[in-house]
Design an enzyme around this catalytic site. Structure first.
Site, mmCIF file in Angstrom:
data_model
loop_
_atom_site.group_PDB
_atom_site.id
_atom_site.type_symbol
_atom_site.label_atom_id
_atom_site.label_comp_id
_atom_site.label_asym_id
_atom_site.label_seq_id
_atom_site.Cartn_x
_atom_site.Cartn_y
_atom_site.Cartn_z
ATOM 1 N N HIS A 1 52.492 2.616 56.250
ATOM 2 C CA HIS A 1 53.541 3.039 57.180
ATOM 3 C C HIS A 1 53.463 4.526 57.495
ATOM 4 O O HIS A 1 54.413 5.103 58.030
ATOM 5 C CB HIS A 1 54.925 2.705 56.613
ATOM 6 N N ASP B 1 53.177 0.151 52.449
ATOM 7 C CA ASP B 1 54.373 0.921 52.807
ATOM 8 C C ASP B 1 53.929 2.351 53.086
ATOM 9 O O ASP B 1 52.779 2.569 53.459
ATOM 10 C CB ASP B 1 55.418 0.827 51.695
#
Length: 424
Positions: free
Chosen positions: A242, A219
């Site tokens: 991310h 993430d």
């Protein structure tokens, strides 16, 4: 004092404090408190016992976790303490049980209400593989209470150095109210398919420095919640993951402003996004200002530069209703490398609260997709960026799904050609 100078002074003081603590500390070995170190027995009670003794001492004290492998259920290390405390865990690996049923809270290791704290060394392995694939735990309602590897609440004037967080079930490190804190040489390691494993999540603090760290996760490498103020991040490598994200913002009422974020001299590799600011549509009012990204290398990154005020994952929002989060004084400078998406920079601001004072300078991003490369393009809406320096992409691509609000611009000042509707 300039904010950068304030942070450097705080860092220097923390290192002096840590050095003094090492030179005079009373050392409490967790094995004297019953720790077994076989990787199977719960050594949490021994860690807690050593902590309580160290915390009660008026002079600087250290909790020693000797080299080896330990297992621990959830443990809460609370202050206030009478003097500075350090946890020394160089060469030690502490593992969480893999079963979620063995956790009753949202934290594995919680440290709270402590000042002048130092943590040196140690690998904290959350063993989260079972949880990442759980459809129950990672559905849209988040029906499980998943523990964070290391949760820090109101840990102030403190230093974390040479620590590793691996395979967390949820976020790796979560900070709340941790003013004037330094993270140096931190390693965060989880595979790309690990779900909701933000590397470091920051919220409601004033004064933080993260430096010389390497983050690989599934993430955001670093994510910012509301109330993050005066944060400096430099010499950080990120990827997979991310990217580095401000937000998402505006989901909840009464969020505190974000102000004073400097992200410099970082490398982002193979991530879904690069550097971004995101807020929800139909959001509550909010403010984020003085956010600066500079001297960042992008290597095959999707969406290298992104302001997304229409952020709506899994359709959990009311699309079409503008965000009320106001963004201002934002800069993107000296960002270079390759984008895996054609639109290398997208500034999608809110029509209800257009972005103010956004600067774009010395950008050099090229498109490098799975089937080859070519020129990249840029888009903006509800913002008039100040464009300076030499910038690439140079070509303008016309794309106006909403001609009243969306313009597409070239980053080359010489080749910018707009009509009244296209101006950003």
């Amino acid at each position: 004092m300039h904010k950068d100078g304030y942070i450097r002074t705080a860092v220097f003081c923390l290192f002096v404090m840590a050095l003094g603590a090492r030179n005079h500390a009373a050392v409490i070995d967790i094995k004297t408190k019953g720790a077994v170190g076989d990787g199977k027995t719960d050594d949490g009670p021994a860690i807690l016992s050593a902590w309580k003794e160290a915390c009660a001492g008026a002079s600087p004290s250290s909790v020693l976790v000797p080299p080896g492998t330990y297992m621990s259920l959830s443990v809460v290390l609370s202050g206030p303490c009478k003097g500075p405390v350090e946890i020394q865990a160089t060469g030690a690996t502490i593992k969480a049980p893999p079963e979620l049923a063995k956790f009753k809270t949202d934290s594995w290791i919680l440290i709270q209400n402590v000042k002048r704290f130092t943590m040196t060394g140690g690998t904290f392995d959350g063993q989260g593989h079972q949880i990442w694939n759980s459809t129950k735990c990672h559905d849209s309602q988040l029906t499980c209470q998943i523990p964070v590897n290391l949760r820090l609440s109101h840990v102030k004037n403190s230093l974390f150095k040479d620590i590793t967080s691996a395979n967390s079930k949820h976020f790796h490190i979560a900070l709340w109210g941790c003013d004037n804190t330094v993270f140096e040489n931190v390693t965060i390691n989880a595979p790309e398919n690990s779900t909701n494993t933000d590397g470091i999540h920051i919220a409601r603090l004033n004064g933080l420095n993260i430096t010389k760290s390497n983050i690989k996760t599934g993430d955001d490498c670093i994510s910012f919640g509301d109330g993050s103020k005066n944060v400096r991040i430099d010499k950080v490598t990120c990827g997979p993951g991310h990217g580095i994200s401000i937000g998402s913002l505006g989901k909840y009422p009464n969020e505190e402003p974000i102000q004073g974020i400097w992200i410099k001299n970082c490398t982002i590799t193979g991530t879904n996004n690069g550097v971004r600011i995101k807020s929800w549509p139909a959001s509550h009012p909010g403010v984020a200002s003085d956010i600066h990204f500079e001297d960042i290398i992008m290597k095959k990154v999707g969406n290298p530069i992104l302001i997304d005020q229409e952020y709506c994952p899994h359709d959990l929002c009311k699309k079409g209703i503008p965000s009320k989060v106001k963004l201002s004084n934002v800069s993107f400078r000296k960002i270079r490398g390759t984008s895996t998406t054609k639109v290398a920079m997208k500034l999608a601001c809110s029509p209800e609260a257009p972005c103010d004072n956004v600067e774009v300078a010395d950008i050099n991003l090229k498109f490098h997709g799975p089937r080859g490369g070519g020129p990249a393009s840029s888009e903006c809406s509800n913002v008039k960026p100040k464009v300076t320096g030499k910038n690439v992409p140079q070509e303008t691509v016309t794309k106006r799904p909403n001609p009243a609000t969306l313009g597409t611009f070239s980053l080359d000042l010489i080749s910018r050609r707009f009509d009244a509707r296209d101006r950003c």
